[in-house]
Design an enzyme around this catalytic site. Structure first.
Site, short mmCIF file in Angstrom:
data_model
loop_
_atom_site.label_atom_id
_atom_site.label_comp_id
_atom_site.label_asym_id
_atom_site.label_seq_id
_atom_site.Cartn_x
_atom_site.Cartn_y
_atom_site.Cartn_z
CG ASP A 324 -0.13 -0.38 2.51
OD1 ASP A 324 0.89 -0.87 2.39
OD2 ASP A 324 -1.02 -0.22 3.55
CD GLU A 518 8.23 2.25 6.54
OE1 GLU A 518 7.42 1.22 6.41
OE2 GLU A 518 7.94 3.36 6.46
#
Length: 595
Positions: A324, A518
């Site tokens: 996403d 991340e």
């Protein structure tokens, strides 16, 4: 006749077949009128009290929901027009909510040790010291759930689980499903099998509670999941512990999760004959509470009603995919890169990686039953070759020489490069030697190999975080380990090269910024990634887990290369590529230059 576990399998199977989806209806994210839907959520998020919409929906209540909603209704009724001012809302939130994260306490895993066997397998001194840092990160990311979450669940958006958790880090202050697969792999390499077992037990608990595993540990994630990696977690745990009694006790829940994907996420595709494959398909027609105003504003230009609800269902489905957001989900032929999220069409796509994972799950269930001595159930699962045939018939593209996502509404493949196109190699599904060689050529001929800092998530720059120039640890791991499983020496050489690049970049960024992130930028001399809905987050669970896996895979061969490449040298990227492919270390593999 089936044995005791086999009978449990039959009972669970029959019961789950009887669970039918609510056909044709779009639901709210959850039933809470505070955290998922309702006037309070709307007014607070619209007032932008917080930089991150997620903060509000992570705040515990100071009293019961009924009391909080009653106070809010009284305040609204006493305010002309009913729209509270930003000051009124701020005061109301302060009076009725605790700060976000209060229900999760720091936790020191009791099985953590600063001396793990992995360290002895790493030859490079700098990489070995860095591995010690990565191992210590588990202490920073460990959390236990406050007992009051179990006693008074209505006061929290956190979904209770019985064991402590390892969180990704940053704004992701709770547990997440697919992140935990790579976290668990890292825990096992850190000799933390008890902590890893606790994570699996948590997910099994969630399957027993919901019939599936939510995207993450909040009620607003309740009606969407993430890539179904629970059976793969069990496989990893068993390979380290051989705890077959744990498997025997819970295998029916592994099947229950699989059945959720078959009952609620399957689609029939014609590829010469009818094939059943899977897609992401969340039946939630409201904004994501954790990104509330982004979803509301994106839908502003659409006609109220079905158009907006369908867009929000697409965004929820993209979140379920873990990607996403990405050009991967955009409608083919979108005219421009402006407002591309409006063209998100996840529910009309059969994704390669989801079906590769489910193919692996089917194989594992057959293996698990064989290990348990349940021959009847094992033969049942071993006979399920439909998906292997479907991957060839529907997703394999002979001209490209790789598997491609299939837009079934348009009846066409998405020809664009994504690392997920190679995921059947990693899952060991629908792969023979000629096909593996074609996939290797596909990768070698792609410009994706020309970046020194890792494989980009796509070659399309949209500003979304699952697109160029970002690179993500789990995708590196899927491609690298997929190549390692090949019988081709060339593929294994390329796998080492990719691992060397990724780890050197991770280390360089750690030395420069003091953290693990991340996502990363494949361009330049190494930096954290960007784009998407929120700033890049530090921590970081799955990045640490993948780094430990690659250090375990290649510990004796890897080099930090610090003596040959100064971080200030402007050609650091090319330098890293050349070092990672030194003659004599890798043989005669191809050299790919940056830029």
């Amino acid at each position: 006749m089936p044995g005791p576990v086999g009978w449990a399998f039959l009972v669970a199977w029959a019961a789950l077949w009887g669970w039918q989806a609510m056909a044709g209806s779009l639901l709210p994210p959850c039933d809470s009128h505070i955290y998922c839907t309702g006037e309070l959520l709307w007014q607070v998020q619209r007032a932008r009290l917080f930089q991150d919409d997620k903060d509000f929906v992570d705040m515990p209540l100071k009293s019961s929901p009924d009391v909080v909603l009653k106070h809010f209704e009284e305040l609204v009724n006493a305010t002309p027009g009913g729209a509270l001012s930003k000051l009124q809302l701020a005061q109301f939130v302060e009076s009725n909510f605790y700060p976000p994260g209060k229900e999760l306490k720091s936790w020191m895993p009791p099985d953590w040790s600063d001396s793990i066997p992995l360290l002895q397998r790493i030859s490079d001194e700098k990489l070995r010291s860095w591995a010690q840092v990565l191992n210590a990160k588990w202490k920073q990311l460990g959390r236990r759930v406050d007992p009051d979450v179990q006693a008074s669940p209505w006061r929290y958006s956190l979904i209770y689980v019985p064991n402590p958790v390892i969180v990704p880090g940053g704004r992701f202050r709770e547990y997440y499903y697919w992140d935990s697969f790579w976290i668990l792999e890292g825990l096992l390499l850190s000799n933390m099998a008890a902590t890893a077992k606790g994570l699996i037990q948590n997910f099994l608990y969630l399957v027993s509670k919901f019939g599936h595993i939510p995207n993450g540990g909040r009620v607003y994630y309740e009606r969407r999941s993430q890539p179904p990696l629970l059976s793969l977690m069990m496989e990893s745990y068993l390979s380290h512990t051989n705890d077959t009694e744990f498997l025997r006790e819970h295998i029916y829940l592994l099947e229950a999760e699989y059945r959720f994907w078959q009952d609620h996420r399957a689609v029939n595709i014609s590829g010469g004959k009818q094939y059943s494959l899977n897609r992401y398909n969340v039946q939630v027609g409201e904004p994501r509470p954790e990104s509330y105003m982004k979803d509301v504003e994106l839908a502003k230009g659409l006609q109220e009603g079905n158009s907006q609800r369908n867009l929000w269902a697409e965004l929820q489905s993209a979140a379920e995919s873990g990607w996403d957001f990405s050009s991967r989900w955009f409608l083919p032929g979108s005219p421009s890169l402006q407002d591309l999220l409006l063209d998100t069409r996840v529910r009309g796509i059969v994704p390669v990686d989801l079906n590769a994972i489910l193919c692996k799950v089917e194989q594992l269930l057959a293996t698990f039953y064989q290990v348990l001595g349940e021959k009847w159930a094992s033969r049942f699962w071993a006979a399920r070759r439909q998906r292997v045939d479907a991957l060839t018939a529907v997703l394999w593209n002979e001209e490209a020489g790789v598997w491609l996502d299939y837009h079934f509404l348009r009846q066409r493949h998405n020809p664009t490069f994504y690392p997920s196109n190679l995921s059947p190699l990693w899952a060991e599904c629908d792969v023979d030697l000629p096909r593996a060689e074609k996939v290797l050529r596909y990768l070698e001929e792609s410009s994706a190999l020309s970046y020194a800092n890792g494989l980009p998530t796509s070659l399309t720059q949209t500003g979304e975080q699952w697109d160029f120039p970002n690179a993500w640890a789990p995708l590196q791991h899927m491609v690298i380990t997929g190549l390692v499983k090949s019988s081709s020496a060339r593929a294994r050489e390329l796998a080492f090269s990719l691992a060397q690049r990724w780890l050197q970049m991770n280390l360089a960024v750690y030395e420069k910024h003091g953290g693990m992130f991340e996502k990363y930028d494949v361009e330049g001399d190494g930096k954290p990634g960007g784009g998407g809905e929120y700033p890049v987050q530090e921590g970081f669970g799955w990045t640490n887990g993948v780094a430990l896996q690659l250090l375990d895979l290649y510990g004796e061969q890897l080099t930090s290369a610090s003596a040959l490449c100064s971080p200030s040298w402007p050609w650091i990227g090319t330098c890293l590529v050349l070092i990672s492919q030194l003659p004599g270390l890798l043989g005669d593999g191809p050299v790919h230059w940056e830029g």
